[in-house]
Design a protein around this motif. Structure first.
Motif, short mmCIF file in Angstrom:
data_model
loop_
_atom_site.label_atom_id
_atom_site.label_comp_id
_atom_site.label_asym_id
_atom_site.label_seq_id
_atom_site.Cartn_x
_atom_site.Cartn_y
_atom_site.Cartn_z
N ALA A 7 0.83 -1.21 0.00
CA ALA A 7 0.00 0.00 0.00
C ALA A 7 0.86 1.26 0.00
CB ALA A 7 -0.93 -0.01 1.20
N ALA A 8 1.96 1.23 0.77
CA ALA A 8 2.83 2.41 0.85
C ALA A 8 3.59 2.64 -0.45
CB ALA A 8 3.81 2.26 2.01
N SER A 9 4.03 1.55 -1.08
CA SER A 9 4.87 1.70 -2.27
C SER A 9 4.08 1.74 -3.57
CB SER A 9 5.90 0.57 -2.32
OG SER A 9 5.26 -0.68 -2.44
N GLN A 10 2.87 1.17 -3.56
CA GLN A 10 2.11 1.09 -4.80
C GLN A 10 0.67 1.54 -4.62
OE1 GLN A 10 2.55 -2.93 -6.23
NE2 GLN A 10 4.76 -2.88 -5.99
N GLY A 11 0.42 2.35 -3.60
CA GLY A 11 -0.94 2.76 -3.28
C GLY A 11 -1.65 3.46 -4.41
N ASP A 12 -0.97 4.37 -5.11
CA ASP A 12 -1.61 5.09 -6.21
C ASP A 12 -2.05 4.14 -7.31
OD1 ASP A 12 -1.20 7.47 -4.89
OD2 ASP A 12 0.67 7.93 -5.95
N GLU A 13 -1.19 3.16 -7.61
CA GLU A 13 -1.53 2.19 -8.65
C GLU A 13 -2.70 1.32 -8.21
OE1 GLU A 13 -1.24 0.48 -12.40
OE2 GLU A 13 -0.40 2.31 -11.59
N LEU A 14 -2.71 0.91 -6.93
CA LEU A 14 -3.83 0.11 -6.43
C LEU A 14 -5.14 0.90 -6.49
CD1 LEU A 14 -2.14 -1.56 -3.34
CD2 LEU A 14 -2.74 -2.65 -5.50
N ASP A 15 -5.08 2.20 -6.18
CA ASP A 15 -6.28 3.04 -6.29
C ASP A 15 -6.76 3.12 -7.73
OD1 ASP A 15 -6.27 3.51 -3.58
OD2 ASP A 15 -5.27 5.47 -3.75
N ARG A 16 -5.83 3.28 -8.67
CA ARG A 16 -6.19 3.36 -10.09
C ARG A 16 -6.86 2.06 -10.55
NH1 ARG A 16 -4.97 1.71 -14.78
NH2 ARG A 16 -3.14 0.52 -14.21
N ILE A 17 -6.29 0.93 -10.14
CA ILE A 17 -6.88 -0.37 -10.50
C ILE A 17 -8.25 -0.50 -9.87
CG2 ILE A 17 -6.65 -2.86 -10.14
CD1 ILE A 17 -3.57 -2.42 -10.40
N SER A 23 -16.46 -2.00 -10.91
CA SER A 23 -17.74 -2.60 -11.34
C SER A 23 -17.66 -4.12 -11.42
CB SER A 23 -18.15 -2.03 -12.70
OG SER A 23 -17.17 -2.36 -13.69
N ASP A 24 -16.46 -4.68 -11.55
CA ASP A 24 -16.31 -6.13 -11.64
C ASP A 24 -16.09 -6.80 -10.28
OD1 ASP A 24 -16.48 -6.03 -14.42
OD2 ASP A 24 -14.32 -5.75 -14.64
N LEU A 25 -15.88 -6.01 -9.22
CA LEU A 25 -15.50 -6.59 -7.95
C LEU A 25 -16.56 -7.50 -7.35
CD1 LEU A 25 -13.56 -3.67 -6.23
CD2 LEU A 25 -12.65 -5.73 -7.32
N HIS A 26 -17.83 -7.18 -7.54
CA HIS A 26 -18.89 -8.05 -6.99
C HIS A 26 -18.81 -9.43 -7.64
CE1 HIS A 26 -22.61 -9.47 -5.31
NE2 HIS A 26 -23.00 -9.79 -6.53
N ASP A 27 -18.72 -9.46 -8.98
CA ASP A 27 -18.63 -10.75 -9.68
C ASP A 27 -17.36 -11.49 -9.30
OD1 ASP A 27 -21.03 -10.25 -10.93
OD2 ASP A 27 -20.10 -9.44 -12.75
#
Length: 87
Positions: A7-17, A23-27
Motif C-alpha cells: 500500500a505504501a509503495s504502490q498505493g496510487d496504482e492500487l487506487d487506479r486499479i 464494477s467487476d469486484l462483486h462478480d
C-alpha cells in the motif's frame, strides 16, 4: 506487513486499479467464494507442489552436493580466497 509495504509503495496504482475495475469486484468476489475457485486453487497448489518435488529430486540426482551437506559448503566457502583482488 506485506500489505502495508504494498500500500505504501504502490498505493496510487492500487487506487487506479480499484477505480478501473470496481464494477467487476462483486462478480469477482462471488467467483472467489465459489467451488470452482476452490478447485482451481487446489489444482494450482497440487501442480506447484508436484513441480517443486520433481525439480528437487532432479537437482539432487544431477548435483548430489545439493543434498544437504552443509559442512561441505562451509568448508568450500572457507577455502575461497578472501582478499579483494582474488574476489
Amino acid at each position: 506487513l506485506m500489505m502495508n509495504v504494498t500500500a505504501a509503495s504502490q498505493g496510487d496504482e492500487l487506487d487506479r486499479i480499484g477505480r478501473a475495475y470496481a464494477s467487476d469486484l462483486h462478480d469477482f468476489g462471488t467467483f472467489v467464494d465459489s467451488p470452482a475457485e476452490t478447485d482451481e486453487l487446489r489444482a494450482l497448489h497440487e501442480a506447484t507442489d508436484a513441480a517443486g518435488k520433481a525439480i528437487g529430486t532432479f537437482a539432487m540426482e544431477v548435483s548430489p552436493e545439493l543434498n544437504g551437506n552443509l559442512k561441505r559448503w562451509r568448508d568450500l566457502y572457507r577455502s575461497l580466497p578472501h582478499d579483494e583482488a582474488a574476489s
